[in-house]
Design a protein around this motif. Structure first.
Motif, mmCIF file in Angstrom:
data_model
loop_
_atom_site.group_PDB
_atom_site.id
_atom_site.type_symbol
_atom_site.label_atom_id
_atom_site.label_comp_id
_atom_site.label_asym_id
_atom_site.label_seq_id
_atom_site.Cartn_x
_atom_site.Cartn_y
_atom_site.Cartn_z
ATOM 1 N N ILE A 98 0.853 -1.181 0.000
ATOM 2 C CA ILE A 98 0.000 0.000 0.000
ATOM 3 C C ILE A 98 0.892 1.235 0.000
ATOM 4 N N GLU A 99 0.447 2.256 -0.716
ATOM 5 C CA GLU A 99 1.231 3.506 -0.779
ATOM 6 C C GLU A 99 1.674 3.925 0.628
ATOM 7 N N GLU A 100 2.927 4.350 0.690
ATOM 8 C CA GLU A 100 3.538 4.733 1.959
ATOM 9 C C GLU A 100 2.700 5.738 2.756
ATOM 10 N N LYS A 101 2.124 6.717 2.055
ATOM 11 C CA LYS A 101 1.395 7.779 2.760
ATOM 12 C C LYS A 101 0.089 7.276 3.373
ATOM 13 N N LEU A 102 -0.313 6.035 3.044
ATOM 14 C CA LEU A 102 -1.587 5.525 3.561
ATOM 15 C C LEU A 102 -1.414 4.497 4.673
ATOM 16 N N ILE A 103 -0.158 4.142 4.979
ATOM 17 C CA ILE A 103 0.012 3.003 5.886
ATOM 18 C C ILE A 103 -0.133 3.356 7.367
ATOM 19 N N PHE A 104 -0.524 4.592 7.655
ATOM 20 C CA PHE A 104 -0.675 4.978 9.071
ATOM 21 C C PHE A 104 -1.948 4.415 9.703
ATOM 22 N N PHE A 105 -2.866 3.915 8.905
ATOM 23 C CA PHE A 105 -4.114 3.390 9.473
ATOM 24 C C PHE A 105 -3.866 2.073 10.215
ATOM 25 N N LYS A 106 -4.260 2.019 11.489
ATOM 26 C CA LYS A 106 -4.088 0.785 12.273
ATOM 27 C C LYS A 106 -4.844 -0.389 11.664
ATOM 28 N N GLU A 107 -5.992 -0.086 11.072
ATOM 29 C CA GLU A 107 -6.851 -1.146 10.527
ATOM 30 C C GLU A 107 -6.145 -1.964 9.448
#
Ligand SMILES: [Mn+2]
Length: 320
Positions: free
Chosen positions: A56-65
């Protein structure tokens, strides 16, 4: 927002096990919509699995889910949800496709041909807008995480609220999101401005490669395989860079070509209203919207230039 059909709400309310699928090469809208809807259904005590293409794009990987993505796959579900997928073909699917009572399509693409047994397709700025209304209709309490997911979907698919797909509904949802979380400033900057060093350098290389097709308002940028390899080999820039072409004065259509491997390009197209370039993407087996579309292209770039030129000239003459 139009009324959500009763059978859609019933389908989500009355079933218990769900598998969420989104499109290949998932973007902020696909990921954000999946997370917001998945968490919403879990809040209603439903079982939810996700089958999502990685990385997944790096900028989106902050979601815990995201930790819950691709954890397990049942042989059978009550409902398989196709989110943000304009076509069945473009959905990222498991090879052994599970059984389901219902294939439910939830999407905002005009080109969606309603391939589910149940379909909810509305032309909105982002699928995340539809997900927001669904969660409200299901009386889900939207958490800060879910607000971030919905914001991510809407903000990325509307080019940070700059595209012509933004409506009063879009801003109404945003205004409601601000009652859940006081501000989205850092998320917004992260989604749109932040790049790692290699992405920055590739953006520069793309701009450097820009040419204007002679005597037309069509810009083309090509990142060749060698340049991409020089900066780590990841093709993890696209949306923002294609938009940069459109920021060039006078430009109406932009094509950004990234050479995935020798002679094979991943193409992102952008157009300004009233121009519509999505038929070029459809011709090559891709998809998208009137003003933003994408596809994979193999072959002579001059042929692609000719397609863009034809589309431009035909529409210019039709609008004259
Ligand atoms: Mn979308």
């Amino acid at each position: 927002m139009k009324k959500i059909p009763d059978e859609i709400i019933e389908c989500l309310n009355e079933n218990n096990s769900f598998l969420i699928l989104i499109h290949q090469k998932p973007d902020g809208d696909a990921i954000g919509s999946a997370i917001a809807l998945g968490k919403g259904l879990k809040q209603l005590n439903k079982s939810v699995d996700y089958y999502i293409q990685v990385p997944i794009e790096e900028k989106l990987i902050f979601f815990k889910e995201i930790e819950c993505f691709n954890q397990s796959l049942k042989e059978k579900y009550d409902v398989i949800i196709f989110l943000d997928c304009s076509s069945y073909e473009f959905a990222f699917k498991p090879e052994n496709f599970p059984e389901a009572k219902v294939n439910l399509v939830i999407d905002h693409h005009k080109s969606n041909y309603c391939y589910g047994n149940l379909n909810f397709v509305e032309i909105t700025g982002a699928t995340a807008e539809i997900v927001y209304w669904l969660l409200k209709a299901l009386s889900v309490k939207i958490s800060e995480d879910m607000a971030d997911a919905i914001f991510t979907g809407i903000s990325t698919d509307t080019g940070s609220f700059q595209f012509s797909n933004v409506t009063a509904d879009t801003h109404q949802i945003l205004s409601e999101l601000y009652t859940i979380k006081p501000n989205f400033a850092s998320l917004s900057k992260m989604l749109h401005n932040q790049k790692n060093f290699c992405q920055m350098k590739m953006t520069g290389a793309a701009i450097h490669s820009m040419e204007i097709i002679t005597d037309t308002p069509i810009a083309m940028m090509v990142l060749d395989h060698e340049t991409i390899a020089n900066y780590g080999g990841a093709l993890n820039i696209s949306d923002d860079v294609a938009n940069i072409g459109q920021n060039t004065s006078g430009v109406i259509i932009t094509a950004l070509l990234k050479e995935v491997k020798d002679g094979e390009y991943r193409v992102s197209l952008r157009a300004k209203a009233p121009y519509d370039i999505h038929m070029v993407a459809l011709k090559y087996g891709g998809g998208g919207h009137e003003r933003a579309a994408g596809f994979t292209f193999c072959g002579d770039i001059d042929l692609l230039k000719k397609d863009l030129l034809d589309v431009y000239q035909t529409q210019r003459d039709a609008n004259a």
